[in-house]
Design a protein around this motif. Structure first.
Motif, PDB file in Angstrom:
ATOM      1  N   GLY A  68      -1.252  11.632  13.471  1.00 37.48           N
ATOM      2  CA  GLY A  68      -0.770  10.983  12.261  1.00 37.48           C
ATOM      3  C   GLY A  68      -0.212   9.611  12.526  1.00 37.48           C
ATOM      4  O   GLY A  68      -0.135   9.151  13.664  1.00 37.48           O
ATOM      5  N   PHE A  69       0.207   8.942  11.485  1.00 37.02           N
ATOM      6  CA  PHE A  69       0.754   7.590  11.564  1.00 37.02           C
ATOM      7  C   PHE A  69       1.828   7.439  10.493  1.00 37.02           C
ATOM      8  O   PHE A  69       1.960   8.283   9.599  1.00 37.02           O
ATOM      9  CB  PHE A  69      -0.348   6.540  11.373  1.00 37.02           C
ATOM     10  CG  PHE A  69      -1.160   6.724  10.130  1.00 37.02           C
ATOM     11  CD1 PHE A  69      -0.764   6.152   8.930  1.00 37.02           C
ATOM     12  CD2 PHE A  69      -2.318   7.485  10.146  1.00 37.02           C
ATOM     13  CE1 PHE A  69      -1.503   6.326   7.778  1.00 37.02           C
ATOM     14  CE2 PHE A  69      -3.073   7.662   8.999  1.00 37.02           C
ATOM     15  CZ  PHE A  69      -2.662   7.089   7.810  1.00 37.02           C
ATOM     16  N   GLY A  70       2.578   6.371  10.594  1.00 38.64           N
ATOM     17  CA  GLY A  70       3.664   6.141   9.657  1.00 38.64           C
ATOM     18  C   GLY A  70       3.201   5.490   8.370  1.00 38.64           C
ATOM     19  O   GLY A  70       2.094   4.969   8.277  1.00 38.64           O
ATOM     20  N   PRO A  71       4.055   5.498   7.347  1.00 40.07           N
ATOM     21  CA  PRO A  71       3.699   4.873   6.067  1.00 40.07           C
ATOM     22  C   PRO A  71       3.637   3.362   6.188  1.00 40.07           C
ATOM     23  O   PRO A  71       4.344   2.752   6.992  1.00 40.07           O
ATOM     24  CB  PRO A  71       4.826   5.322   5.134  1.00 40.07           C
ATOM     25  CG  PRO A  71       5.988   5.552   6.043  1.00 40.07           C
ATOM     26  CD  PRO A  71       5.413   6.079   7.322  1.00 40.07           C
ATOM     27  N   ALA A  72       2.780   2.756   5.386  1.00 39.84           N
ATOM     28  CA  ALA A  72       2.665   1.299   5.386  1.00 39.84           C
ATOM     29  C   ALA A  72       3.729   0.639   4.522  1.00 39.84           C
ATOM     30  O   ALA A  72       3.991  -0.549   4.655  1.00 39.84           O
ATOM     31  CB  ALA A  72       1.273   0.891   4.897  1.00 39.84           C
ATOM     32  N   ASP A  73       4.331   1.420   3.629  1.00 38.16           N
ATOM     33  CA  ASP A  73       5.340   0.915   2.701  1.00 38.16           C
ATOM     34  C   ASP A  73       6.618   1.712   2.889  1.00 38.16           C
ATOM     35  O   ASP A  73       6.577   2.902   3.188  1.00 38.16           O
ATOM     36  CB  ASP A  73       4.829   1.031   1.260  1.00 38.16           C
ATOM     37  CG  ASP A  73       5.813   0.430   0.263  1.00 38.16           C
ATOM     38  OD1 ASP A  73       6.496   1.217  -0.419  1.00 38.16           O
ATOM     39  OD2 ASP A  73       5.900  -0.803   0.174  1.00 38.16           O
ATOM     40  N   ASP A  74       7.774   1.045   2.711  1.00 32.33           N
ATOM     41  CA  ASP A  74       9.054   1.735   2.907  1.00 32.33           C
ATOM     42  C   ASP A  74       9.216   2.927   1.979  1.00 32.33           C
ATOM     43  O   ASP A  74       9.924   3.882   2.299  1.00 32.33           O
ATOM     44  CB  ASP A  74      10.217   0.762   2.692  1.00 32.33           C
ATOM     45  CG  ASP A  74      10.361  -0.217   3.847  1.00 32.33           C
ATOM     46  OD1 ASP A  74       9.810   0.062   4.934  1.00 32.33           O
ATOM     47  OD2 ASP A  74      11.003  -1.263   3.667  1.00 32.33           O
ATOM     48  N   HIS A  75       8.595   2.863   0.819  1.00 32.63           N
ATOM     49  CA  HIS A  75       8.688   3.952  -0.147  1.00 32.63           C
ATOM     50  C   HIS A  75       7.311   4.570  -0.390  1.00 32.63           C
ATOM     51  O   HIS A  75       7.009   5.005  -1.502  1.00 32.63           O
ATOM     52  CB  HIS A  75       9.278   3.447  -1.466  1.00 32.63           C
ATOM     53  CG  HIS A  75      10.663   2.894  -1.317  1.00 32.63           C
ATOM     54  ND1 HIS A  75      11.752   3.684  -1.049  1.00 32.63           N
ATOM     55  CD2 HIS A  75      11.129   1.623  -1.371  1.00 32.63           C
ATOM     56  CE1 HIS A  75      12.827   2.927  -0.948  1.00 32.63           C
ATOM     57  NE2 HIS A  75      12.473   1.675  -1.141  1.00 32.63           N
ATOM     58  N   GLY A  76       6.506   4.611   0.655  1.00 28.21           N
ATOM     59  CA  GLY A  76       5.162   5.153   0.532  1.00 28.21           C
ATOM     60  C   GLY A  76       4.898   6.273   1.516  1.00 28.21           C
ATOM     61  O   GLY A  76       5.800   6.790   2.180  1.00 28.21           O
ATOM     62  N   TRP A 117       0.853  -1.191   0.000  1.00 24.07           N
ATOM     63  CA  TRP A 117       0.000   0.000   0.000  1.00 24.07           C
ATOM     64  C   TRP A 117       0.888   1.239   0.000  1.00 24.07           C
ATOM     65  O   TRP A 117       1.218   1.772   1.057  1.00 24.07           O
ATOM     66  CB  TRP A 117      -0.921   0.004   1.223  1.00 24.07           C
ATOM     67  CG  TRP A 117      -1.850  -1.162   1.305  1.00 24.07           C
ATOM     68  CD1 TRP A 117      -1.632  -2.344   1.951  1.00 24.07           C
ATOM     69  CD2 TRP A 117      -3.146  -1.269   0.706  1.00 24.07           C
ATOM     70  NE1 TRP A 117      -2.701  -3.178   1.800  1.00 24.07           N
ATOM     71  CE2 TRP A 117      -3.665  -2.542   1.049  1.00 24.07           C
ATOM     72  CE3 TRP A 117      -3.922  -0.409  -0.078  1.00 24.07           C
ATOM     73  CZ2 TRP A 117      -4.903  -2.979   0.631  1.00 24.07           C
ATOM     74  CZ3 TRP A 117      -5.174  -0.857  -0.482  1.00 24.07           C
ATOM     75  CH2 TRP A 117      -5.658  -2.104  -0.143  1.00 24.07           C
ATOM     76  N   PRO A 118       1.286   1.721  -1.177  1.00 24.25           N
ATOM     77  CA  PRO A 118       2.140   2.922  -1.221  1.00 24.25           C
ATOM     78  C   PRO A 118       1.485   4.156  -0.603  1.00 24.25           C
ATOM     79  O   PRO A 118       2.177   5.049  -0.124  1.00 24.25           O
ATOM     80  CB  PRO A 118       2.391   3.118  -2.723  1.00 24.25           C
ATOM     81  CG  PRO A 118       2.139   1.777  -3.343  1.00 24.25           C
ATOM     82  CD  PRO A 118       1.054   1.169  -2.525  1.00 24.25           C
ATOM     83  N   LEU A 119       0.147   4.199  -0.621  1.00 21.89           N
ATOM     84  CA  LEU A 119      -0.561   5.341  -0.048  1.00 21.89           C
ATOM     85  C   LEU A 119      -1.584   4.827   0.949  1.00 21.89           C
ATOM     86  O   LEU A 119      -2.531   4.126   0.584  1.00 21.89           O
ATOM     87  CB  LEU A 119      -1.252   6.155  -1.146  1.00 21.89           C
ATOM     88  CG  LEU A 119      -1.997   7.415  -0.693  1.00 21.89           C
ATOM     89  CD1 LEU A 119      -1.052   8.372   0.030  1.00 21.89           C
ATOM     90  CD2 LEU A 119      -2.649   8.109  -1.885  1.00 21.89           C
ATOM     91  N   ALA A 120      -1.366   5.137   2.214  1.00 21.19           N
ATOM     92  CA  ALA A 120      -2.289   4.749   3.283  1.00 21.19           C
ATOM     93  C   ALA A 120      -2.891   6.013   3.879  1.00 21.19           C
ATOM     94  O   ALA A 120      -2.160   6.907   4.315  1.00 21.19           O
ATOM     95  CB  ALA A 120      -1.559   3.945   4.357  1.00 21.19           C
ATOM     96  N   THR A 121      -4.225   6.103   3.894  1.00 22.67           N
ATOM     97  CA  THR A 121      -4.896   7.311   4.363  1.00 22.67           C
ATOM     98  C   THR A 121      -5.918   6.950   5.431  1.00 22.67           C
ATOM     99  O   THR A 121      -6.416   5.824   5.498  1.00 22.67           O
ATOM    100  CB  THR A 121      -5.617   8.034   3.215  1.00 22.67           C
ATOM    101  OG1 THR A 121      -6.722   7.240   2.780  1.00 22.67           O
ATOM    102  CG2 THR A 121      -4.669   8.263   2.044  1.00 22.67           C
ATOM    103  N   SER A 122      -6.241   7.932   6.263  1.00 25.62           N
ATOM    104  CA  SER A 122      -7.252   7.732   7.294  1.00 25.62           C
ATOM    105  C   SER A 122      -7.716   9.087   7.800  1.00 25.62           C
ATOM    106  O   SER A 122      -6.911  10.026   7.927  1.00 25.62           O
ATOM    107  CB  SER A 122      -6.694   6.907   8.457  1.00 25.62           C
ATOM    108  OG  SER A 122      -7.676   6.706   9.452  1.00 25.62           O
ATOM    109  N   GLN A 123      -9.009   9.163   8.089  1.00 24.78           N
ATOM    110  CA  GLN A 123      -9.571  10.387   8.654  1.00 24.78           C
ATOM    111  C   GLN A 123      -9.738  10.221  10.159  1.00 24.78           C
ATOM    112  O   GLN A 123     -10.098   9.146  10.639  1.00 24.78           O
ATOM    113  CB  GLN A 123     -10.933  10.715   8.026  1.00 24.78           C
ATOM    114  CG  GLN A 123     -11.588  11.957   8.613  1.00 24.78           C
ATOM    115  CD  GLN A 123     -12.985  12.187   8.075  1.00 24.78           C
ATOM    116  OE1 GLN A 123     -13.435  11.473   7.187  1.00 24.78           O
ATOM    117  NE2 GLN A 123     -13.664  13.177   8.605  1.00 24.78           N
ATOM    118  N   ILE A 124      -9.433  11.288  10.880  1.00 31.34           N
ATOM    119  CA  ILE A 124      -9.717  11.316  12.309  1.00 31.34           C
ATOM    120  C   ILE A 124     -10.978  12.147  12.502  1.00 31.34           C
ATOM    121  O   ILE A 124     -10.940  13.382  12.423  1.00 31.34           O
ATOM    122  CB  ILE A 124      -8.551  11.934  13.099  1.00 31.34           C
ATOM    123  CG1 ILE A 124      -7.270  11.137  12.845  1.00 31.34           C
ATOM    124  CG2 ILE A 124      -8.866  11.972  14.586  1.00 31.34           C
ATOM    125  CD1 ILE A 124      -6.056  11.704  13.523  1.00 31.34           C
TER     126      ILE A 124
END
Length: 748
Positions: free
Chosen positions: A653-661, A624-631
């Protein structure tokens, strides 16, 4: 010191009764390669071997021997006992007028053969002498008669003044100990820490090893000890260091400190100029072998092979192992300051630059106000990453920024001009030394090039330090160099009364070359699998589901926004279709009709039943190069954003799900405020949180313009803050379009 993190896979096969099977081809191949590497090293040192190969004789000794033979021949004496006449017969007959030339050539050939035989004999004799270790067993301050005799013979056979590599051909090979003695010593070492029961069990295992496997394994080592230069050192370098996949920082580097109580000058550039000049003087002496070999207790020479890789050396990351790259020469150093890289030449046409000229170059870097580019500021953190990660990134970096990478890896060594002071302070000596050691060992994680053989660190108050990579040599080698450097820069080069290097600046020197890492823009130019989280708490113990928000409708809308041929009404129509599709997916996920949690559960059942499904494997391997979420703001009644606009939450916020994402979190507060938290890994050269944040703002304004008669509104406010914590941390820009200043999110 680094530890071996993966086992050596050389295990001979045995039958159930312990009988030895056929020889293992992989082990024999590895032993063969070890010897091959040894011989290659010998050939690469051919010139040094030629210069020192006549040791303990001298080139003049050949001329003396040749002259003596010619004199004897003139006196009608034949010291060769007829050999020179046979040599003359083998030489071509060039006629009577060249008869004397044949005699001279025959004498020269005989003298060379005799001279070589004498040198070989001296080498063998010296090697036998150096194999004596009885002096090690004698009490300190006492010397027996055999040891005195041995020492006298060593001095006689050592002959003329020695050079750094003079003893290399005369040093004995490291013997393979008796396996029985090794096992006995091991059991003796663990006896104090084991209970009687555990020790008895360990002894049984040891005896079983001696009975079943030891003899065959020992035979392999004996074979290697005869074929290769050393039966253990190349494997130690490879498996303990080069095959280790752990980061170099802390695991494979060590540091050395400056004078503890004295700082010769507080001028940072001056200290750097003298230190770099002193280091290059040491390299000059090293190349000319003017450094004397180390003599243990003033008697026994130590091997000097490790000195060869002090300078111009870089550990190159690779898969499954690294390799050490050593250049014959380098005429520049790589310099890091405030996130920027520079190439500083160390030589002019007349030779090595003076300390004052080097100071001038370093001062130019310190005075350079240009900012670091986001792509390069934390680039060196990659050298502190796990080696497989760095190897993969470096392969693309080598293509995208070849010149800059070569300038760093091809430098004589790395120089870091730190912006903070360091060293012992009277106010808090313990804490100041802790901070000093920590700065030398790890720095900030991104201000050292840990791959280089060593990094010279110059702090803002003039304090020095050294960070040394461990694989190429052991501590005494770099320690010898560091002692020379400190003594030379302080006591021989010295400083003027105002703290600057002695001498005068050179106005004709070119400016230090700023290195540009021509990395690609971080925008991908393509669509990617996008994870958007939603809740399933409509159901008992429900948690979350995934909305796969990269739909065909959304992609069509994005393409329309980039297509100049599309009209505003067409774009608005595609926008509505994309929104309707997104809402449908969201409602389905919230009502328990999502995709990913069901597939997850199916995959778990398949694992329990050991039923392999290529489809489920494919789903499970998706990134998942792009991981999004609404608070979501759930308690709106607690906030009055109209009357108290300053009291708004910026979410989290949170960290990326992919090393290059990327990881993108967002929160709406009222009707005119939205805050984004964007994270990415500093170790990635493909992501840039600041740049993505700018793209998000531009996209929001472009969408807003669709519904405002094509007029692109101006952002009323945009804020951006970044804090770096740790190696992994990313940037978390905060974008807000509202009437007030943005809040400041906390990085993680």
């Amino acid at each position: 010191m680094a530890e071996a993190h993966q086992a050596v896979g050389f295990r001979p096969s045995t039958t159930s009764d312990g009988a030895e099977m056929a020889l293992s081809a992989p082990v024999l191949q590895e032993i063969y390669l070890s010897g091959l590497r040894s011989w290659k090293r010998h050939l690469s040192r051919f010139w040094n071997d030629f210069l020192t190969g006549v040791f303990p004789a001298s080139p003049l000794s050949w001329l003396f021997l040749f002259s003596a033979i010619q004199l004897a021949w003139f006196l009608q004496l034949d010291p060769s006992l007829g050999l020179m006449e046979k040599i003359k017969e083998l030489l071509p007959d060039w006629g009577g007028e060249h008869h004397r030339l044949r005699g001279v050539l025959a004498a020269a050939l005989f003298a060379s053969c005799l001279w070589g035989a004498l040198i070989f004999t001296l080498h063998v004799a010296l090697r036998l002498l150096l194999s004596y270790h009885g002096w090690l067993l004698e009490p300190h301050g006492a010397m027996s008669s055999p040891t005195k005799t041995w020492l006298a013979l060593v001095r006689i056979f050592s002959g003329r003044k020695t050079m750094l590599f003079s003893y290399q051909r005369s040093l004995p090979r490291q013997p393979v100990p008796s396996v029985q003695d090794t096992v006995r010593k091991y059991l003796e070492s663990v006896r104090p820490i084991l209970s009687d029961e555990d020790f008895d069990w360990t002894s049984v295992l040891a005896q079983e090893f001696l009975r079943l496997q030891a003899s065959l394994l020992q035979w392999y080592l004996q074979l290697k000890s005869w074929w290769a230069s050393n039966y253990v050192s190349d494997w130690w370098e490879e498996f303990v260091y080069l095959r280790s996949r752990h980061p170099l920082m802390v695991n494979s580097n060590f540091y050395m400190m400056d004078f503890l109580y004295v700082t010769p000058t507080p001028v940072q550039a001056a200290r750097a100029g003298n230190a770099v000049h002193a280091l290059l003087l040491y390299r000059h002496r090293l190349n000319r072998q003017e450094i004397l070999p180390t003599l243990l207790m003033g008697m026994r020479p130590l091997c000097s092979a490790q000195y060869e890789k002090i300078f111009n050396t870089t550990r190159i990351p690779g898969i499954p192992k690294d390799h050490i790259r050593h250049l014959r020469d380098s005429r520049h150093v790589a310099v890091f300051h405030r996130g920027r890289f520079f190439r500083v030449g160390t030589h002019s046409q007349s030779g090595l630059l003076s300390p004052r000229a080097l100071e001038q170059q370093f001062q130019r870097i310190l005075d350079d106000p240009s900012p670091a580019c986001p792509q390069e500021e934390h680039l060196a953190a990659l050298t502190a990453a796990p080696r497989d990660v760095w190897a993969q990134v470096r392969s693309s970096l080598k293509i995208q920024a070849k010149d800059a990478l070569e300038a760093v890896e091809g430098a004589a060594f790395f120089v870091s001009l730190d912006s903070e002071p360091a060293g012992l302070t009277r106010e808090d000596p313990a804490a100041s030394l802790d901070a000093y050691a920590r700065a030398l060992l790890a720095g900030r994680g991104h201000d050292r090039w840990f791959d280089k053989s060593f990094t010279l660190i110059v702090f803002s108050n003039g304090k020095l330090g050294l960070s040394v990579e461990h694989s190429w040599a052991d501590c005494p080698i770099s320690g010898h160099m560091w002692e020379f450097t400190l003594a030379t820069e302080c006591f021989q080069l010295g400083y003027s009364a105002d703290g600057h290097c002695k001498g005068h600046p050179e106005s004709s020197l070119p400016q230090p070359q700023r290195l540009h890492w021509d990395l690609p823009e971080k925008d991908r130019g393509e669509f990617c699998l996008t994870y958007e989280s939603t809740m399933t708490r409509l159901f008992l113990e429900g948690r979350t589901e995934t909305v796969r928000s990269c739909t065909r409708e959304a992609c069509n809308f994005v393409r329309a926004m980039e297509d100049k041929e599309k009209t505003e009404p067409q774009r608005r129509a595609l926008f509505r279709l994309a929104v309707e599709k997104h809402q449908a997916l969201l409602k389905a996920a919230m009502s328990g009709q999502g995709v990913d949690r069901h597939l997850f559960a199916l995959n778990i059942v398949s694992e329990f039943l050991h039923l392999r499904s290529p489809f489920l494997d494919q789903v499970h391997s998706e990134q998942w190069p792009l991981a999004t979420s609404q608070i979501p703001v759930q308690q709106i009644h607690l906030f009055d954003v109209h009357n108290y606009p300053d009291y708004v939450s910026s979410g989290g916020g949170f960290g990326p799900a992919d090393d290059h994402g990327y990881g993108v979190s967002y929160i709406f507060m009222g009707d005119d405020t939205v805050t984004f938290h964007i994270s990415s890994k500093k170790s990635s050269t493909k992501t840039d949180s600041h740049r993505l944040g700018q793209h998000i703002e531009d996209a929001l304004l472009d969408v807003a313009s669709l519904f405002q008669d094509g007029q692109r509104p101006k952002p009323r406010c945009r804020g951006l803050q970044e804090e770096h914590t740790g190696h992994r941390g990313g940037s978390l820009p905060c974008h807000r379009m509202g009437s007030r200043a943005p809040t400041k999110p906390t990085n993680f």
